[in-house]
Scaffold this motif. Structure first.
Motif, PDB file in Angstrom:
ATOM      1  N   GLY A 143       0.814  -1.198   0.000  1.00  0.00           N
ATOM      2  CA  GLY A 143       0.000   0.000   0.000  1.00  0.00           C
ATOM      3  C   GLY A 143       0.844   1.243   0.000  1.00  0.00           C
ATOM      4  N   ALA A 144       0.526   2.168   0.936  1.00  0.00           N
ATOM      5  CA  ALA A 144       1.172   3.463   0.968  1.00  0.00           C
ATOM      6  C   ALA A 144       2.638   3.366   1.311  1.00  0.00           C
ATOM      7  CB  ALA A 144       0.453   4.371   1.978  1.00  0.00           C
ATOM      8  N   GLU A 145       3.089   2.255   1.920  1.00  0.00           N
ATOM      9  CA  GLU A 145       4.489   2.132   2.307  1.00  0.00           C
ATOM     10  C   GLU A 145       5.312   1.372   1.271  1.00  0.00           C
ATOM     11  OE1 GLU A 145       4.863   0.463   6.140  1.00  0.00           O
ATOM     12  OE2 GLU A 145       4.040   2.177   7.182  1.00  0.00           O
ATOM     13  N   GLY A 146       4.683   0.706   0.322  1.00  0.00           N
ATOM     14  CA  GLY A 146       5.414  -0.087  -0.648  1.00  0.00           C
ATOM     15  C   GLY A 146       6.115   0.777  -1.673  1.00  0.00           C
ATOM     16  N   GLY A 147       7.105   0.174  -2.348  1.00  0.00           N
ATOM     17  CA  GLY A 147       7.826   0.889  -3.373  1.00  0.00           C
ATOM     18  C   GLY A 147       7.034   0.953  -4.668  1.00  0.00           C
ATOM     19  N   VAL A 148       7.566   1.698  -5.627  1.00  0.00           N
ATOM     20  CA  VAL A 148       6.905   1.864  -6.910  1.00  0.00           C
ATOM     21  C   VAL A 148       7.954   1.752  -8.010  1.00  0.00           C
ATOM     22  CG1 VAL A 148       7.106   4.386  -6.792  1.00  0.00           C
ATOM     23  CG2 VAL A 148       5.406   3.358  -8.286  1.00  0.00           C
ATOM     24  N   GLU A 149       7.600   1.030  -9.050  1.00  0.00           N
ATOM     25  CA  GLU A 149       8.501   0.817 -10.185  1.00  0.00           C
ATOM     26  C   GLU A 149       8.174   1.799 -11.303  1.00  0.00           C
ATOM     27  OE1 GLU A 149      10.977  -1.269 -10.276  1.00  0.00           O
ATOM     28  OE2 GLU A 149      10.601  -2.461  -8.469  1.00  0.00           O
ATOM     29  N   GLY A 150       9.141   1.958 -12.197  1.00  0.00           N
ATOM     30  CA  GLY A 150       8.903   2.733 -13.416  1.00  0.00           C
ATOM     31  C   GLY A 150       8.978   4.228 -13.271  1.00  0.00           C
ATOM     32  N   VAL A 151       9.539   4.756 -12.179  1.00  0.00           N
ATOM     33  CA  VAL A 151       9.649   6.202 -12.004  1.00  0.00           C
ATOM     34  C   VAL A 151      10.725   6.731 -12.954  1.00  0.00           C
ATOM     35  CG1 VAL A 151       9.977   8.063 -10.349  1.00  0.00           C
ATOM     36  CG2 VAL A 151       9.016   5.881  -9.596  1.00  0.00           C
ATOM     37  N   ARG A 152      10.476   7.872 -13.574  1.00  0.00           N
ATOM     38  CA  ARG A 152      11.414   8.494 -14.493  1.00  0.00           C
ATOM     39  C   ARG A 152      11.914   9.808 -13.906  1.00  0.00           C
ATOM     40  NH1 ARG A 152       9.797   6.184 -19.437  1.00  0.00           N
ATOM     41  NH2 ARG A 152       8.920   4.125 -18.931  1.00  0.00           N
ATOM     42  N   ALA A 153      13.148  10.184 -14.255  1.00  0.00           N
ATOM     43  CA  ALA A 153      13.757  11.412 -13.741  1.00  0.00           C
ATOM     44  C   ALA A 153      14.322  12.211 -14.900  1.00  0.00           C
ATOM     45  CB  ALA A 153      14.865  11.091 -12.737  1.00  0.00           C
ATOM     46  N   GLY A 154      13.990  13.501 -14.940  1.00  0.00           N
ATOM     47  CA  GLY A 154      14.533  14.408 -15.934  1.00  0.00           C
ATOM     48  C   GLY A 154      15.244  15.553 -15.247  1.00  0.00           C
ATOM     49  N   ILE A 155      16.431  15.919 -15.763  1.00  0.00           N
ATOM     50  CA  ILE A 155      17.242  16.988 -15.182  1.00  0.00           C
ATOM     51  C   ILE A 155      17.519  18.005 -16.283  1.00  0.00           C
ATOM     52  CG2 ILE A 155      19.392  17.568 -14.000  1.00  0.00           C
ATOM     53  CD1 ILE A 155      19.502  14.621 -13.081  1.00  0.00           C
ATOM     54  N   ALA A 156      17.215  19.274 -16.002  1.00  0.00           N
ATOM     55  CA  ALA A 156      17.403  20.308 -17.017  1.00  0.00           C
ATOM     56  C   ALA A 156      17.346  21.668 -16.356  1.00  0.00           C
ATOM     57  CB  ALA A 156      16.340  20.179 -18.112  1.00  0.00           C
ATOM     58  N   ASP A 157      17.448  22.715 -17.195  1.00  0.00           N
ATOM     59  CA  ASP A 157      17.334  24.098 -16.725  1.00  0.00           C
ATOM     60  C   ASP A 157      15.855  24.440 -16.596  1.00  0.00           C
ATOM     61  OD1 ASP A 157      20.067  24.224 -16.898  1.00  0.00           O
ATOM     62  OD2 ASP A 157      20.088  25.198 -18.858  1.00  0.00           O
ATOM     63  N   GLY A 158      15.358  24.461 -15.379  1.00  0.00           N
ATOM     64  CA  GLY A 158      13.958  24.800 -15.136  1.00  0.00           C
ATOM     65  C   GLY A 158      13.067  23.583 -15.070  1.00  0.00           C
ATOM     66  N   PRO A 159      11.990  23.650 -14.272  1.00  0.00           N
ATOM     67  CA  PRO A 159      11.092  22.498 -14.115  1.00  0.00           C
ATOM     68  C   PRO A 159      10.386  22.084 -15.404  1.00  0.00           C
ATOM     69  CG  PRO A 159      10.781  24.090 -12.339  1.00  0.00           C
ATOM     70  CD  PRO A 159      11.654  24.744 -13.356  1.00  0.00           C
ATOM     71  N   PHE A 160      10.037  23.048 -16.272  1.00  0.00           N
ATOM     72  CA  PHE A 160       9.309  22.702 -17.494  1.00  0.00           C
ATOM     73  C   PHE A 160      10.162  21.818 -18.401  1.00  0.00           C
ATOM     74  CE2 PHE A 160       8.397  23.741 -21.981  1.00  0.00           C
ATOM     75  CZ  PHE A 160       7.120  23.211 -22.059  1.00  0.00           C
ATOM     76  N   THR A 161      11.399  22.226 -18.649  1.00  0.00           N
ATOM     77  CA  THR A 161      12.275  21.424 -19.501  1.00  0.00           C
ATOM     78  C   THR A 161      12.589  20.086 -18.845  1.00  0.00           C
ATOM     79  OG1 THR A 161      13.252  23.493 -20.288  1.00  0.00           O
ATOM     80  CG2 THR A 161      14.420  21.466 -20.817  1.00  0.00           C
ATOM     81  N   ALA A 162      12.764  20.079 -17.507  1.00  0.00           N
ATOM     82  CA  ALA A 162      13.041  18.823 -16.812  1.00  0.00           C
ATOM     83  C   ALA A 162      11.859  17.866 -16.922  1.00  0.00           C
ATOM     84  CB  ALA A 162      13.371  19.105 -15.352  1.00  0.00           C
ATOM     85  N   GLU A 163      10.645  18.408 -16.909  1.00  0.00           N
ATOM     86  CA  GLU A 163       9.472  17.548 -17.070  1.00  0.00           C
ATOM     87  C   GLU A 163       9.449  16.915 -18.456  1.00  0.00           C
ATOM     88  OE1 GLU A 163       4.611  17.946 -17.389  1.00  0.00           O
ATOM     89  OE2 GLU A 163       5.763  19.493 -16.326  1.00  0.00           O
TER      90      GLU A 163
END
Length: 540
Positions: A143-163
């Motif tokens: 449930g709320a304590e379990g892990g989650v698979e498939g998370v993606r991470a983007g790094i860039a200048d500003g939140p919009f580009t990182a998204e």
């Protein structure tokens, strides 16, 4: 760094979060369930991998999605569920990189400079966070304590580009994508201007502007960025300038870290697990006192309480309880005991918790200012005394020991008569406001039988009375037999048809109502269905 320059940001994106939140709430893996689509306004907002394999896509209409996948399980969107299941994962990120901003459930952002210096680089910091999210609360957590698979991470200048980097540049094999410092404009240039709509959390509603750009021949963010800013301001105003800066990779927004909410929930673990409800209730008394005290210290009271019970074998029972006023420690303990004794049972009577209780978690689902619940100088009069009296009786008899009536919807009177436990909100299976052709108009009978009473109706010659396929009564009703009593019928009216689900042969229902008055002056509401008569109600 010059003022207004984009800040290096990390965005964590949880694909199809509404479906993931649903699976976490049900404590089941995503790949073990059927094809699922989360709908809002009859439009798909998220779907599972099994549904996507059948051709279901985000943005499809409901009928199109069901045509592609006839076995599609449709679930209504629930923003509260999405937020509730996302909060523990944000807490996991904050333990390793403080300063998280929730853009929306399923997506959060933070400044990458600090974590990169601590973990030895931007990519290293992102992988540390992804590993933590994958592990969640550790092995065995659900449930709320379990892990989650498939998370993606983007790094860039500003939140919009990182998204956009997280959405477009990542994959299952490599869940981290980095846009080099100063390379935001080049990365965004080939993307469609429709990206400005998808990133609604960043730019707001830009559908009209994007449609106008498309009609002007501006198809990509690079083409939009090449336009003169002064001309953009003249034509589109300040909102257009804002979108123009995003398209050019000049997202100057600051990441606004959230202030973590106070920890108001309480958990009690039992080792070994407890089998008896009274033992569990006794074991959480101190936690209930602390729970109410924490709320009081924050100037709050709990009006809706979420109780979660976990069995020793991994079973889980969760429910939200309401209160006519606000919860005190005693009422919290009562709800836990009631949930163990009756609310944790399925309709067929099988207990959800087949083993002892190993953990109890109580958390506020809804709170209110304590000042709104302060008693008046001279009390609240009869209303307060009534509440205390009914609450005491309910505490002795159980959750369903005190019921209050509510009116529901439907064609049958038994459906419209809904009994709600004291303090609960009426949850109607059928909405009263919907049109119900064939339902009985006012004035309604005073006595409604929960189970229709079998009766017999006869003609003056003593033959049984029936109603044919055209809705005509075969003979005038003259005699009425109920419970061994045989009475003459002085007056009658009807019949009035009731037709249900004519399109479904398995569930179709066709019946007729008739009103009669017997020789003793008592009025009855009768129903004839397939030649059999029953008394649905009585006019007392």
């Amino acid at each position: 760094m010059r003022p207004g320059a984009p800040v290096r940001s990390l965005v964590l994106w949880f694909p199809d979060w509404p479906v993931t939140a649903l699976a976490r709430e049900r404590a089941q893996p995503l790949d073990a369930g059927p094809a699922i689509a989360v709908m809002e306004h009859n439009t798909v907002v998220a779907c599972s991998a099994a549904a996507r394999a059948e051709g279901v896509r985000r943005g499809q209409r409901r009928r199109d999605a069901q045509a592609l996948c006839p076995g599609l399980a449709v679930v209504a969107a629930d923003p509260m569920r999405d937020q509730r299941e996302f909060a523990p994962l944000v807490a996991v990120v904050e333990e390793r990189a403080p300063g998280v901003q929730i853009l929306r459930p399923g997506m959060c952002a933070l400044r990458i400079r600090g974590p990169a210096r601590y973990y030895g680089g931007e990519v290293e910091a992102a992988r540390v966070l992804l590993t933590a999210l994958r592990k969640g609360g550790g092995e065995g957590a659900t449930g709320a304590e379990g892990g989650v698979e498939g998370v993606r991470a983007g790094i860039a200048d500003g939140p919009f580009t990182a998204e956009q980097a997280a959405r477009i540049g990542t994959g299952v094999a490599d869940p981290v994508f980095v846009v080099p410092n100063g390379g935001a404009a080049g990365f965004l240039a080939p993307l469609s201007v429709a990206t400005l709509i998808d990133a609604s959390a960043a730019v707001g509603s830009g559908a009209e502007l994007v449609d106008l750009l498309a009609r002007l021949g501006v198809r990509t963010l690079g083409q939009f960025a090449e336009m003169d800013p002064d001309r953009v301001r003249e034509r589109f105003g300040d909102r257009g300038v804002r979108l123009h800066s995003l398209a050019a990779g000049q997202d100057s927004r600051e990441v606004e870290p959230r202030v973590p909410p106070p920890e108001l929930h309480r958990e009690v673990a039992f080792e070994p697990a407890l089998e008896m409800a009274e033992q569990v209730a006794f074991g959480i008394r101190i936690a209930a006192d602390e729970f109410v005290a924490r709320l009081g210290a924050a100037g709050l009271v709990c009006t809706e309480l979420r109780v979660e019970l976990r069995g020793d074998r991994g079973e889980r029972s969760e429910r939200v309880w309401l209160h006519p006023g606000s919860f005190d420690a005693a009422s919290v303990v009562d709800r836990v005991r009631w949930q163990l004794s009756e609310a944790a049972k399925e309709p067929e009577g099988k207990s959800v918790l087949s083993s002892g209780v190993s953990l109890v978690r109580i958390a506020p689902e809804a709170v209110d200012e304590a000042s709104h619940h302060v008693a008046a100088i001279f009390g609240s009069g009869p209303e307060e005394r009534l509440h205390h009296a009914l609450s005491r009786v309910q505490a002795m008899l159980g959750h369903r020991g005190v019921l209050t009536p509510a009116i529901g919807g439907g064609r049958w009177l038994a459906e419209r008569q809904v009994l709600v436990p004291w303090g609960d909100r009426a949850v109607l299976a059928k909405e009263r406001s919907r049109p119900w052709p064939g339902s009985l108009p006012d004035p309604l009978p005073a006595t409604v039988f929960p189970d229709p009473v079998p009766v017999q109706v006869a003609s003056p010659a003593g033959a049984p009375v029936d109603i044919d396929a055209r809705g005509r009564i075969t003979a005038p009703p003259a005699m009425f037999l109920e419970g061994g009593r045989r009475m003459a019928i002085d007056a009658w009216a009807g019949p009035w048809p009731i037709l249900e689900r004519g399109w479904d042969a398995a569930r179709a229902r066709r019946a007729h109502r008739v009103q009669i008055i017997d020789a003793e002056g008592m009025a009855w509401l009768l129903v004839c269905e397939d030649g059999a008569w029953v008394a649905e109600a009585r006019y007392d």
